[in-house]
Design an enzyme around this catalytic site. Structure first.
Site, PDB file in Angstrom:
ATOM      1  CG  ASP A 171      -0.115   0.106   2.522  1.00 28.36           C
ATOM      2  OD1 ASP A 171       0.991  -0.445   2.578  1.00 28.36           O
ATOM      3  OD2 ASP A 171      -0.597   0.721   3.477  1.00 28.36           O
ATOM      4  CE1 TYR A 270       9.260   1.282   5.025  1.00 26.05           C
ATOM      5  CE2 TYR A 270       7.761   2.436   3.557  1.00 26.05           C
ATOM      6  CZ  TYR A 270       7.985   1.687   4.698  1.00 26.05           C
ATOM      7  OH  TYR A 270       6.930   1.339   5.512  1.00 26.05           O
TER       8      TYR A 270
END
Length: 447
Positions: A171, A270
């Site tokens: 997601d 990330y």
């Protein structure tokens, strides 16, 4: 009239389960459902949420059969889709994943670096077990897997259960595209959602870049979005139940520094763990990590709502939040069930989509989704900077899966050593030995 589906949610004790149930109920017009079954091997934890969901179901959709179980045959018989979001070891093990590396000055994070490797070693076996239950009891069903760490799990399913009805998803791109839609709305004064975008994107899970974003009416909005991210990262006023805590706000803001490395693309958040690991460690509290934040925040919040619903016998005064991942899962199930050919970012085998990358890499790229599954769209060759980073992380993930399959201590040590987050082989060995002891209940025996 559309044919209805029977759904099993594997990981029924997850704090995200009530939101997924709500999202399914909110979309019955486009994705009708005959049955929802929750499955979890932690009966006590699942029951706390399942009892509240049962009350909610009775009030909102009494015609849909709803039950929960820890018996695989009951859970996986006669179903069309399994939506799997398991967390092996719960947040107690996530806490160890995060805190053990930090003891050695290394990033402690759920899906990145040593923590992600430890979590991957715990997740492979149970995900394969779910796939095997499906093969036994409902061989034509689809497994929509969003159990973390998605890249390692995807590589494991590619190696161990090739050709099965398994699609691995995440997601995070959806959440970031939601943030970008909010930023675009703020800058233009016109309301956008992520569904207004058509994107080009490539990478591994939690390790990728957007190269093109157009609105569906043909407007190139990359310049506006890049200008925004250059100044703010992904920080916006958009509401996001899943990623609302302080640690996420810091991560969203850090994207502006990642962006500066390659202003021709928009990066995944990330990447900060790989490109700025020293800064991440310096700003981390080894005594209070993201796991603690979740246990004291979302865990208490969701189970508290469930307790109130059960005590009152009604869900009319309390409700659960719906995360961005829930709507993504419904979109994916619809695309498969009704052959919609919707364009989505999924984790699939490369097979030449990225021309200068290993064909066996499990990459996250745009796909068209229909009744036969995902059809990857061509990306072409990617630049040297991204290619170098991806290759390093790709072989970390491949080594982890090889270590699990072979029970190889040496290959897991190599995986940790190769990770960009770990400074040396000696540090990798110290972390590995401590993680191995902490995970002896969950990992295969290594030698």
């Amino acid at each position: 009239m559309k044919q209805s589906s029977a759904i099993c949610i594997a990981g029924g004790g997850s704090t995200y389960t009530p939101g997924i149930v709500l999202m399914l109920l909110d979309n019955l017009d486009r994705f009708p459902i005959s049955r929802i079954t929750l499955y979890d091997n932690n009966e006590e934890r699942q029951a706390k949420l399942a009892k509240a969901c049962a009350i909610m179901m009775k009030e909102k959709a009494p015609d849909i059969v709803f039950n929960w179980t820890s018996d695989p045959q009951t859970a996986f018989t006669g179903i069309d889709f399994v939506m799997a979001h398991i967390r092996v070891g719960l947040y107690e093990m996530r806490e160890k994943d995060e805190k053990i590396p930090l003891k050695y000055g290394v990033v402690g994070q759920e899906t990145c670096g040593p923590g992600g490797i430890a979590y991957g070693m715990r997740s492979i076996g149970p995900v394969i077990e779910i796939a095997d239950y499906m093969e036994k009891y409902s061989p034509n069903a689809w497994l929509l897997n969003y159990s973390n760490p998605a890249s390692i799990v995807a590589e494991a399913t590619r190696r161990l259960r090739p050709g099965k009805h398994i699609i691995n998803i995440c997601d995070m791109p959806v959440a970031l595209e939601t943030m970008m839609a909010a930023a675009l709305s703020e800058r233009t004064g016109k309301t956008y959602t992520r569904k207004d975008f058509e994107v080009r994107y490539y990478g591994l899970n939690h390790f990728g870049w957007w190269t093109d974003i157009h609105t569906k009416d043909g407007k190139d909005v990359m310049p506006i979005l890049k200008d925004y991210i250059k100044e703010n990262g992904f920080a916006t006023n958009a509401k996001d139940f899943q990623h609302k805590d302080a640690s996420w706000k810091e991560t969203y803001q850090k994207a502006k520094d990642i962006y500066a490395l390659d202003p021709t693309t928009i990066p995944s958040t990330y990447l900060k763990y790989y490109l700025f690991p020293d800064e991440v460690v310096a700003h981390s509290n080894p005594a209070y990590t993201r796991a603690n934040e979740v246990m004291e925040g979302r865990e208490k919040e969701v189970f508290g709502i469930a307790e109130r619903i059960i005590a009152k016998g009604t869900a009319k005064e309390d409700t659960f939040a719906v995360g961005v991942h829930a709507s993504f899962i419904v979109d994916l199930a619809c695309a498969i069930r009704y052959n919609t050919k919707e364009r989505m970012l999924l984790i699939v085998e490369n097979n030449g989509a990225i021309a200068n990358l290993d064909d066996t890499a499990m990459v996250e790229i745009p796909c068209l989704v229909g009744s036969s599954g995902a059809e990857a769209l061509t990306v072409g060759k990617i630049p040297s900077f991204q290619l170098g980073l991806i290759n390093e992380q790709l072989y970390v993930e491949k080594l982890v899966v090889e270590a699990w399959i072979e029970g190889s201590y040496g290959k897991l040590w190599q995986a940790l050593t190769l990770s960009k987050t770990v400074p040396s082989a000696s540090v990798a060995k110290k972390i590995l030995d401590e993680l191995m002891e902490a995970n002896k209940e969950y990992w295969p025996t290594l030698s």
